[in-house]
Enzyme design. Structure first.
Site, PDB file in Angstrom:
ATOM      1  N   TYR A  88      18.033  -6.149  -2.643  1.00  0.00           N
ATOM      2  CA  TYR A  88      17.245  -4.378  -1.571  1.00  0.00           C
ATOM      3  C   TYR A  88      19.147  -4.323  -2.238  1.00  0.00           C
ATOM      4  CZ  TYR A  88      12.825  -5.764  -0.745  1.00  0.00           C
ATOM      5  OH  TYR A  88      11.207  -6.624  -0.661  1.00  0.00           O
ATOM      6  N   TYR A 130       2.375  -5.474   1.525  1.00  0.00           N
ATOM      7  CA  TYR A 130       3.933  -4.727   1.400  1.00  0.00           C
ATOM      8  C   TYR A 130       2.973  -3.217   0.094  1.00  0.00           C
ATOM      9  CZ  TYR A 130       4.741  -6.532  -4.000  1.00  0.00           C
ATOM     10  OH  TYR A 130       4.860  -6.752  -5.157  1.00  0.00           O
TER      11      TYR A 130
HETATM   12  P1  NAP Z   1       5.084   2.263   1.243  1.00  0.00           P
HETATM   13  O1  NAP Z   1       5.937   0.871   2.988  1.00  0.00           O
HETATM   14  O2  NAP Z   1       4.065   1.463   1.180  1.00  0.00           O
HETATM   15  O3  NAP Z   1       6.373   3.405   1.516  1.00  0.00           O
HETATM   16  C1  NAP Z   1       7.402   3.620   1.601  1.00  0.00           C
HETATM   17  C2  NAP Z   1       7.431   5.253   0.923  1.00  0.00           C
HETATM   18  O4  NAP Z   1       6.529   5.855   2.207  1.00  0.00           O
HETATM   19  C3  NAP Z   1       9.023   5.833   1.524  1.00  0.00           C
HETATM   20  O5  NAP Z   1       8.999   6.409   0.414  1.00  0.00           O
HETATM   21  C4  NAP Z   1       8.904   6.709   2.933  1.00  0.00           C
HETATM   22  O6  NAP Z   1       9.566   7.306   2.957  1.00  0.00           O
HETATM   23  C5  NAP Z   1       7.097   6.885   3.092  1.00  0.00           C
HETATM   24  N1  NAP Z   1       6.711   6.812   4.549  1.00  0.00           N
HETATM   25  C6  NAP Z   1       7.009   6.214   4.963  1.00  0.00           C
HETATM   26  N2  NAP Z   1       5.825   6.229   6.635  1.00  0.00           N
HETATM   27  C7  NAP Z   1       5.306   7.474   5.612  1.00  0.00           C
HETATM   28  C8  NAP Z   1       4.005   7.998   6.550  1.00  0.00           C
HETATM   29  N3  NAP Z   1       3.948   7.874   7.868  1.00  0.00           N
HETATM   30  N4  NAP Z   1       3.907   9.075   5.886  1.00  0.00           N
HETATM   31  C9  NAP Z   1       4.046   9.119   4.934  1.00  0.00           C
HETATM   32  N5  NAP Z   1       5.094   8.684   3.744  1.00  0.00           N
HETATM   33  C10 NAP Z   1       5.814   7.491   4.451  1.00  0.00           C
HETATM   34  O7  NAP Z   1       6.046   1.210   0.109  1.00  0.00           O
HETATM   35  P2  NAP Z   1       7.585  -0.299   0.084  1.00  0.00           P
HETATM   36  O8  NAP Z   1       9.053   0.609   1.133  1.00  0.00           O
HETATM   37  O9  NAP Z   1       7.334  -0.454  -1.467  1.00  0.00           O
HETATM   38  O10 NAP Z   1       6.953  -1.458   0.792  1.00  0.00           O
HETATM   39  C11 NAP Z   1       6.974  -1.923   2.068  1.00  0.00           C
HETATM   40  C12 NAP Z   1       8.223  -2.691   2.633  1.00  0.00           C
HETATM   41  O11 NAP Z   1       7.311  -3.997   1.825  1.00  0.00           O
HETATM   42  C13 NAP Z   1       8.922  -2.763   1.388  1.00  0.00           C
HETATM   43  O12 NAP Z   1       9.886  -1.170   1.691  1.00  0.00           O
HETATM   44  C14 NAP Z   1      10.249  -3.755   1.275  1.00  0.00           C
HETATM   45  O13 NAP Z   1      10.096  -4.373   2.709  1.00  0.00           O
HETATM   46  C15 NAP Z   1       8.587  -4.950   0.625  1.00  0.00           C
HETATM   47  N6  NAP Z   1       7.829  -4.610  -0.642  1.00  0.00           N
HETATM   48  C16 NAP Z   1       7.812  -6.145  -0.701  1.00  0.00           C
HETATM   49  C17 NAP Z   1       8.166  -6.195  -1.862  1.00  0.00           C
HETATM   50  C18 NAP Z   1       7.810  -7.705  -3.250  1.00  0.00           C
HETATM   51  O14 NAP Z   1       8.003  -8.253  -4.398  1.00  0.00           O
HETATM   52  N7  NAP Z   1       7.707  -8.708  -1.883  1.00  0.00           N
HETATM   53  C19 NAP Z   1       8.020  -5.466  -2.892  1.00  0.00           C
HETATM   54  C20 NAP Z   1       7.529  -4.154  -2.681  1.00  0.00           C
HETATM   55  C21 NAP Z   1       8.491  -3.854  -1.427  1.00  0.00           C
HETATM   56  P3  NAP Z   1      10.625   7.366   3.885  1.00  0.00           P
HETATM   57  O15 NAP Z   1      11.023   6.676   3.931  1.00  0.00           O
HETATM   58  O16 NAP Z   1      11.552   9.125   3.688  1.00  0.00           O
HETATM   59  O17 NAP Z   1      10.086   7.749   5.274  1.00  0.00           O
END
Ligand code: NAP
Length: 277
Positions: free
Chosen positions: A53, A191
């Site tokens: 990241y 995730y």
């Molecule tokens: P997510 O958590 O599904 O969504 C994050 C997005 O949603 C951001 O744009 C955020 O914007 C927005 N958001 C957050 N809370 C919200 C709410 N209450 N209402 C509306 N929008 C909201 O997606 P992700 O970040 O891809 O996945 C979560 C975590 O999983 C990652 O951060 C990472 O640590 C991990 N991950 C792991 C892998 C893997 O390959 N192992 C892949 C992807 C992700 P704002 O920040 O502007 O609030």
């Protein structure tokens, strides 16, 4: 905050904090630190990050957020597949430790499967466990067949988690991977639980949110948290949204809510390829 018991007996919060896309813009850094600190203050003391990241800068944001309170936290990081040889895994972990400004990662994951044989990565995890640099290990983005291969060549009983994409919109893993892991108490770390911020506009989500005086995003998280061994790691860089997300851990969906959601977000009827982000 509800806790999930991992296979090694460690209890971790069912809702943690994601960090993908943090560290990419230095102007956002103070707010990202505040967002993580808000979550920690509210009991979301598990933080998920990765060497990938922002090329390590997300780990530096985490270091700033956890300063002075490391011991109350559960840190998860990941090694990139191209670094996951025996020596490469150790080297990557040491670099993560430096950026995180700590001497231990609680849970260290293989980010996804690459060309390096699983046995090599396992040897690296063993070296790190023996040195006390990691307290546990697991995998990410492995489908059922790959996970079974991993378990056959690794210390199967010590694999704590498989972190995969899982949300009400991307629920293919409900067919086989999730039940298989949960039967064996291998925790699923979900995730993209909020579909990367593209909250589905289906009326059913709004209706159920209304019943619980909640938001559709909170219902998406509560839907994942219906399982005993699922950990969700939503990411937000906005303190007010982190608060909203953490509060979702208190919502209990009823059997009627779950049936209504199943009608609109149909459960998989056959094995599906893993969705990867
Ligand atoms: P997510 O958590 O599904 O969504 C994050 C997005 O949603 C951001 O744009 C955020 O914007 C927005 N958001 C957050 N809370 C919200 C709410 N209450 N209402 C509306 N929008 C909201 O997606 P992700 O970040 O891809 O996945 C979560 C975590 O999983 C990652 O951060 C990472 O640590 C991990 N991950 C792991 C892998 C893997 O390959 N192992 C892949 C992807 C992700 P704002 O920040 O502007 O609030």
């Amino acid at each position: 905050m509800r806790q999930v018991a991992l296979r090694n007996g460690t209890r971790v919060p069912a809702l943690g904090l994601g960090t993908w896309k943090m560290g990419e813009d230095v102007r956002q850094r103070a707010q990202e630190v505040r967002a993580l600190q808000t979550g920690i203050d509210l009991g979301a003391t598990l933080i998920d990050t990765a060497e990938m990241y922002a090329s390590g800068r997300a780990e530096e944001v985490v270091a700033a957020a956890i300063k002075g309170r490391r011991d109350s936290l559960y840190l998860v990081s990941k090694v990139l597949p191209q670094n996951a040889s025996r020596a490469g895994t150790v080297k990557a972990c040491e670099a993560s430790l430096k950026r995180l400004k700590t001497d231990r990662i609680d849970l260290y994951l293989l980010h996804w499967r690459g060309a390096v044989p699983f046995a090599e990565t396992m040897a690296g995890f063993d070296d790190l466990m023996q040195a006390g640099k990691i307290a546990g290990f697991g995998v990410s983005n492995l489908d059922l067949k790959e996970l079974q291969e991993w378990l056959a060549v690794s210390r199967a009983d010590k694999t704590l988690t498989n972190q995969v994409q899982y949300s009400i919109e991307q629920r293919g893993v409900d067919f086989d991977l999730v039940p298989w892991c949960l039967e064996r108490k291998i925790a699923i770390m979900a995730y993209c639980p909020l579909a990367q911020g593209v909250i589905p506009s289906k009326p059913v989500l709004k209706r159920i949110a209304g019943r619980h005086r909640a938001t559709p995003a909170q219902i998406m998280l509560a839907w994942l948290l219906r399982h005993e061994h699922v950990i969700v790691i939503p990411k937000s860089s906005r303190p007010e949204r982190v608060r909203e997300n953490v509060q979702a851990a208190d919502i209990m969906l009823s059997a009627e809510d779950l049936m209504d959601l199943d009608r609109e977000f149909t459960p998989p009827r056959k094995s599906e390829p893993l969705a990867i982000s």
